[in-house]
Design a protein around this motif. Structure first.
Motif, PDB file in Angstrom:
ATOM      1  N   GLU A  92      15.542  -5.846 -11.645  1.00 11.58           N
ATOM      2  CA  GLU A  92      16.065  -4.805 -10.757  1.00 11.58           C
ATOM      3  C   GLU A  92      16.170  -3.455 -11.454  1.00 11.58           C
ATOM      4  O   GLU A  92      16.128  -2.413 -10.813  1.00 11.58           O
ATOM      5  N   ASN A  93      16.324  -3.485 -12.770  1.00 10.23           N
ATOM      6  CA  ASN A  93      16.414  -2.249 -13.549  1.00 10.23           C
ATOM      7  C   ASN A  93      15.054  -1.827 -14.126  1.00 10.23           C
ATOM      8  O   ASN A  93      14.991  -0.964 -14.994  1.00 10.23           O
ATOM      9  N   GLY A  94      13.993  -2.471 -13.638  1.00  9.98           N
ATOM     10  CA  GLY A  94      12.654  -2.090 -14.058  1.00  9.98           C
ATOM     11  C   GLY A  94      12.290  -2.516 -15.453  1.00  9.98           C
ATOM     12  O   GLY A  94      11.423  -1.915 -16.096  1.00  9.98           O
ATOM     13  N   LYS A  95      12.955  -3.566 -15.945  1.00 13.33           N
ATOM     14  CA  LYS A  95      12.690  -4.039 -17.297  1.00 13.33           C
ATOM     15  C   LYS A  95      12.074  -5.433 -17.253  1.00 13.33           C
ATOM     16  O   LYS A  95      12.639  -6.347 -16.677  1.00 13.33           O
ATOM     17  N   GLY A  96      10.927  -5.579 -17.893  1.00  9.61           N
ATOM     18  CA  GLY A  96      10.337  -6.893 -18.045  1.00  9.61           C
ATOM     19  C   GLY A  96      10.794  -7.498 -19.358  1.00  9.61           C
ATOM     20  O   GLY A  96      11.149  -6.770 -20.289  1.00  9.61           O
ATOM     21  N   CYS A  97      10.810  -8.812 -19.448  1.00 13.39           N
ATOM     22  CA  CYS A  97      11.273  -9.424 -20.689  1.00 13.39           C
ATOM     23  C   CYS A  97      10.753 -10.835 -20.824  1.00 13.39           C
ATOM     24  O   CYS A  97      10.389 -11.475 -19.829  1.00 13.39           O
ATOM     25  N   ASP A  98      10.709 -11.302 -22.042  1.00 13.37           N
ATOM     26  CA  ASP A  98      10.442 -12.703 -22.322  1.00 13.37           C
ATOM     27  C   ASP A  98      11.794 -13.399 -22.397  1.00 13.37           C
ATOM     28  O   ASP A  98      12.610 -13.058 -23.252  1.00 13.37           O
ATOM     29  N   PRO A  99      12.063 -14.346 -21.511  1.00 11.43           N
ATOM     30  CA  PRO A  99      13.413 -14.934 -21.459  1.00 11.43           C
ATOM     31  C   PRO A  99      13.842 -15.596 -22.757  1.00 11.43           C
ATOM     32  O   PRO A  99      15.010 -15.525 -23.132  1.00 11.43           O
ATOM     33  N   TYR A 100      12.888 -16.250 -23.437  1.00 11.88           N
ATOM     34  CA  TYR A 100      13.258 -16.936 -24.675  1.00 11.88           C
ATOM     35  C   TYR A 100      13.685 -15.933 -25.741  1.00 11.88           C
ATOM     36  O   TYR A 100      14.763 -16.053 -26.331  1.00 11.88           O
TER      37      TYR A 100
ATOM     38  N   ARG B  88      27.401 -14.385 -16.385  1.00 12.32           N
ATOM     39  CA  ARG B  88      26.855 -14.631 -15.052  1.00 12.32           C
ATOM     40  C   ARG B  88      27.465 -15.867 -14.405  1.00 12.32           C
ATOM     41  O   ARG B  88      26.791 -16.658 -13.755  1.00 12.32           O
ATOM     42  N   THR B  89      28.772 -16.034 -14.579  1.00 13.73           N
ATOM     43  CA  THR B  89      29.463 -17.202 -14.020  1.00 13.73           C
ATOM     44  C   THR B  89      30.570 -16.818 -13.040  1.00 13.73           C
ATOM     45  O   THR B  89      31.396 -17.663 -12.689  1.00 13.73           O
ATOM     46  N   GLY B  90      30.610 -15.569 -12.618  1.00 16.38           N
ATOM     47  CA  GLY B  90      31.592 -15.163 -11.614  1.00 16.38           C
ATOM     48  C   GLY B  90      32.880 -14.590 -12.162  1.00 16.38           C
ATOM     49  O   GLY B  90      33.868 -14.471 -11.428  1.00 16.38           O
ATOM     50  N   SER B  91      32.894 -14.196 -13.436  1.00 16.76           N
ATOM     51  CA  SER B  91      34.139 -13.667 -14.009  1.00 16.76           C
ATOM     52  C   SER B  91      34.540 -12.344 -13.362  1.00 16.76           C
ATOM     53  O   SER B  91      35.729 -12.084 -13.173  1.00 16.76           O
ATOM     54  N   THR B  92      33.562 -11.509 -13.023  1.00 18.06           N
ATOM     55  CA  THR B  92      33.882 -10.232 -12.366  1.00 18.06           C
ATOM     56  C   THR B  92      34.397 -10.478 -10.956  1.00 18.06           C
ATOM     57  O   THR B  92      35.351  -9.834 -10.501  1.00 18.06           O
TER      58      THR B  92
ATOM     59  N   LEU C 210      24.527 -15.284 -25.367  1.00 20.11           N
ATOM     60  CA  LEU C 210      24.466 -16.516 -24.582  1.00 20.11           C
ATOM     61  C   LEU C 210      24.674 -17.749 -25.457  1.00 20.11           C
ATOM     62  O   LEU C 210      25.466 -18.630 -25.125  1.00 20.11           O
ATOM     63  N   ILE C 211      23.966 -17.810 -26.585  1.00 20.79           N
ATOM     64  CA  ILE C 211      24.095 -18.974 -27.464  1.00 20.79           C
ATOM     65  C   ILE C 211      25.536 -19.112 -27.951  1.00 20.79           C
ATOM     66  O   ILE C 211      26.114 -20.207 -27.935  1.00 20.79           O
ATOM     67  N   ASP C 212      26.137 -17.999 -28.383  1.00 21.77           N
ATOM     68  CA  ASP C 212      27.506 -18.059 -28.890  1.00 21.77           C
ATOM     69  C   ASP C 212      28.494 -18.467 -27.811  1.00 21.77           C
ATOM     70  O   ASP C 212      29.471 -19.175 -28.082  1.00 21.77           O
TER      71      ASP C 212
ATOM     72  N   VAL D 233      20.224 -17.637 -17.237  1.00 24.16           N
ATOM     73  CA  VAL D 233      19.061 -16.876 -17.708  1.00 24.16           C
ATOM     74  C   VAL D 233      18.319 -16.241 -16.530  1.00 24.16           C
ATOM     75  O   VAL D 233      17.927 -15.067 -16.585  1.00 24.16           O
ATOM     76  N   LYS D 234      18.125 -16.982 -15.466  1.00 30.06           N
ATOM     77  CA  LYS D 234      17.442 -16.437 -14.296  1.00 30.06           C
ATOM     78  C   LYS D 234      18.219 -15.263 -13.704  1.00 30.06           C
ATOM     79  O   LYS D 234      17.633 -14.269 -13.257  1.00 30.06           O
ATOM     80  N   SER D 235      19.544 -15.367 -13.693  1.00 25.62           N
ATOM     81  CA  SER D 235      20.371 -14.273 -13.181  1.00 25.62           C
ATOM     82  C   SER D 235      20.245 -13.037 -14.060  1.00 25.62           C
ATOM     83  O   SER D 235      20.147 -11.909 -13.563  1.00 25.62           O
ATOM     84  N   LEU D 236      20.234 -13.243 -15.377  1.00 25.38           N
ATOM     85  CA  LEU D 236      20.048 -12.122 -16.302  1.00 25.38           C
ATOM     86  C   LEU D 236      18.673 -11.493 -16.127  1.00 25.38           C
ATOM     87  O   LEU D 236      18.529 -10.256 -16.143  1.00 25.38           O
TER      88      LEU D 236
END
Length: 258
Positions: free
Chosen positions: A133-141, A13-17, A153-155, A124-127
């Motif tokens: 947007e894809n209808g998926k909820g998640c716990d960010p941690y 999520r840093t603009g590589s695309t 992300l960690i790697d 993380v916020k971008s992810l």
């Protein structure tokens, strides 16, 4: 035509695309989505150095020369159908210590790696935004910040840290996401200068989306879509305290690059 290979690494999520689509405006440049070349080079190197193959190579007095020869042939095989002069290969972990050793030993003793970075909480916020947007909820941690559940992300953060610690500073160009979207022309010029590529008159008012990755494979639509007008998308997401603290901790590891 002899191809020149360059590498794109860094955080997701840093603009590589966006960067790849801009580079593709130049008919001498090839860029695409995430590449398997890095993992192929790693797998072959590991097998030759530590797997069942190493005994045979040692017995036949072919180690390490054959390993180096095989790995060095991978880029030309991987990009066999590509005839452009300059190729940018993207993988988040190219700048890790182990992969830079492989590059320098087998691919290019003086590599050029463009490392894209961003504050980790923004990543993380971008992810999270894509998941929503894809209808998926998640716990960010648990979803993004747990290395056990999802090491990407960690790697990638640890790989950027490796690049910062490398004594051969000339191998890296750090480009922040904010600068890429706020002053795209200057950052692309920096990349050209860093790689030694002749200047090209890119246009940034309307960037074509060449659909560089098949997002259905990842199960997330829009993961690698870009907007035609270069701009930063603000997302209205607040992280929980634990996730924010972890993001801040990770950002501190790469603060110099940011």
């Amino acid at each position: 035509m002899n191809k020149q290979f360059f590498f794109i690494a860094g955080l997701p999520r840093t603009g590589s695309t966006l960067l790849a689509n801009i580079l593709l405006q130049n008919s001498d440049v090839h860029a695409e989505g995430s590449s398997a070349l890095c993992s192929l080079a790693w797998s072959v190197s590991q097998e030759c150095a530590h797997g069942q193959t190493v005994e045979t190579l040692l017995a036949s007095r072919r180690f390490p020369d054959t390993m180096i020869d095989v790995v060095s042939s991978l880029p030309s095989i991987y990009y066999r159908a590509q005839h452009k002069k300059y190729i940018f290969d993207k993988n988040r972990k190219w700048c890790s210590l182990e992969n830079m050793k492989i590059i320098r030993q087998s691919l290019n003793p003086d590599p050029k790696v463009v490392v894209l970075v961003r504050e980790v909480d923004e990543v993380v916020k971008s992810l999270m935004h894509i998941d929503i947007e894809n209808g998926k909820g998640c716990d960010p941690y648990d979803t993004y910040l747990s290395r056990e559940n999802n090491p990407l992300l960690i790697d990638s953060v640890l790989s950027v840290r490796d690049a910062l610690r490398d004594e051969k500073k000339e191998s890296y160009l750090f480009v922040s996401y904010d600068k890429l979207v706020e002053d795209t022309k200057e950052q692309v010029a920096r990349i050209y200068d860093f790689c030694g590529i002749p200047a090209f008159a890119h246009q940034f008012d309307e960037v074509a989306d060449n659909n560089l990755e098949e997002d259905s494979v990842h199960g997330l639509q829009g993961l690698h879509s870009i907007r035609s007008v270069v701009s930063k998308r603000e997302v209205d997401i607040t992280l929980d305290k634990r996730s924010q603290m972890k993001c801040d901790e990770l950002s501190d590891l790469i603060r110099e690059a940011l």
